[in-house]
Design a protein around this motif. Structure first.
Motif: not given
Length: 485
Positions: A42, A44, A47-49, A118, A121, A150
């Motif tokens: 993922f 990130v 704090d957003q994908l 983190l 999302p 992540i």
């Protein structure tokens, strides 16, 4: 000393590294090649994908992972880190979605505030995943490692605090209430049931028979009142139970049992030495292969402490531990048993050529007389009929009853012994023919049958005398006279 006291004492000599080792579920090196390793990465930022996760086939050697055993119950179980091992898995899509439990119950609870942001999302993505953009449904039945990362970092390397915070909060309060949207533990000042110190109590040691998990919260107040435990005490009890389940639980020919030692002194070094010896006895595989007798095997496990220099007592807990949901059934206990008692019984058995399991031929050609012929009719029946269905618990109770008798926790009357002798005289279990037969043989008279014990009484009386002598020597008979009918 109560059972919970003994677990607390054990937990006080168990350290963090040992608990971590117990929790780790390390894949076998030889089996790793049989697994497909899938990394879900993922990306990130703020704090957003920033884009759809990437699914990569990789090698487990290239990822820093920590596979742990399942935590929690069967309906909402989770793992400490989102690293998963699946054997013969045919629905990887379902398993991928179920990873939300680990993020919800572990990552978002034990990670630092920065790292929780983190992870949020990712939890949201898993909760809403439905159209299978990543293509998990195309995977056929196989062995898989599924590892979440992540920004191309595993959560083990990115969030090492998860383990530290989990261990620090190893136990939870029995009751937590939502007050103005916040979870507030319901604790009260009381005298700790183990340390007798006045502390904030109300913690659940997470040992199934010291909790009311399946009852309404109103019931949990009772256990807080009856068994008030502070956080540190509850943690010690849980450590003791986890260590005992992992290292002091043994198996012997259908019996599952746990050994808990205790000593009167507060010498932790000596106590730990005893625990280490018992733990080592679990890994001595040739004991089970060599020793068919439960009593003689038990004697080998505690023989180092059968002396006058160390005052050791042991509890034997006959149980069934469910690895899936961590529940436990306790069938019987033998408490405060002296190693000298075990040694005496084992040596008397050796002297009189008696065994508590099936008859065994020795190297000199002699046979050991089996107590099972007299004390295990249900097990013998199951062996003859080749079916234990519906009899498993009864067979277990037979074996436990004999162990309690031999170890001095119960006694038998002469009358009861005579009844068992009579049954053996009357009935023969023919394992070769799979039949239960009357002990009838041809008599000297033409076309007549007679009981075998009448024709050859000495063959039976000699065995019976030996068993009587044995039970007298170990002081297991409760009456000195029998009623003559």
């Amino acid at each position: 000393m109560s059972f919970i006291d003994k677990l607390y004492r054990l937990g006080c000599v168990v350290d963090e590294d040992e608990i971590k080792e117990i929790m780790i579920n390390r894949p076998e090196d030889s089996a790793i090649a049989d697994y497909v390793t899938i990394q879900v990465d993922f990306i990130v930022k703020n704090d957003q994908l920033v884009k759809e996760p990437q699914l990569k086939h990789t090698s487990l050697d290239d990822l820093e992972t920590m596979f742990t055993k399942k935590i929690g119950g069967t309906s909402n179980s989770y793992y400490l880190y989102p690293n998963f091992e699946f054997q013969n898995e045919k629905d990887l899509y379902k398993k991928f979605k179920a990873a939300k439990h680990t993020f919800e119950n572990s990552v978002l609870v034990y990670a630092s505030e920065e790292h929780r942001e983190l992870a949020r999302p990712i939890l949201e993505y898993l909760a809403n995943y439905s159209n299978d953009k990543l293509g998990f449904k195309k995977y056929s039945k196989n062995n898989y490692f599924l590892v979440f990362t992540i920004n191309n970092q595993t959560l083990v390397s990115l969030m090492p605090e998860i383990w530290k915070n989990y261990y620090e909060n190893f136990v939870q309060p029995h009751i937590v209430k939502k007050i103005k949207g916040k979870a507030v533990p319901q604790l009260k000042e009381a005298f700790d049931a183990i340390t007798h110190k006045k502390e904030l109590c109300g913690y659940n040691p997470d040992v199934k028979f010291f909790t009311f998990d399946n009852y309404h919260d109103n019931m949990k107040v009772q256990i807080i009142d009856k068994l008030p435990l502070s956080k540190e005490t509850a943690k010690a009890v849980k450590r003791g139970w986890m260590f005992a389940v992992e290292h002091l639980r043994f198996f012997h020919m259908g019996l599952e049992y746990m050994i808990l030692p205790s000593i009167p002194s507060q010498d932790n070094k000596l106590y730990r030495k005893i625990v280490n010896f018992l733990r080592k006895s679990r890994s001595i595989e040739d004991i089970e292969q060599r020793e068919k007798s439960f009593i003689r095997r038990l004697s080998e496990q505690v023989e180092a402490y059968n002396n006058n220099e160390i005052s050791v007592q042991i509890d034997i807990i006959f149980l069934n531990y469910n690895l899936t949901n961590q529940s436990v059934k306790i069938f019987a206990t033998i408490e405060d048993l002296l190693p000298s008692r075990i040694s005496k019984v084992a040596s008397t058995m050796e002297k009189l050529k008696i065994i508590d399991e099936g008859s065994i031929q020795q190297t000199d050609g002699t046979y050991l007389l089996s107590l099972k012929n007299y004390f295990a009719p249900i097990e013998l029946f199951a062996k003859v009929t080749k079916s234990k269905k519906g009899l498993e618990n009864a067979i277990l109770q037979e074996r436990i009853a004999l162990a309690r008798l031999l170890l001095g926790y119960s006694k038998i009357t002469y009358n009861e012994l005579l009844k068992r002798f009579e049954q053996y005289r009357q009935v023969k279990y023919s394992f070769k023919d799979n039949q239960i037969q009357k002990r009838l043989i041809d008599s000297k008279e033409k076309d007549a049958k007679v009981m075998e014990w009448i024709e050859y009484p000495n063959q039976f009386v000699e065995k019976e005398d030996k068993i009587l002598k044995f039970f007298n020597e170990i002081e297991a008979i409760s009456e000195r006279r029998c009623n003559v009918r």
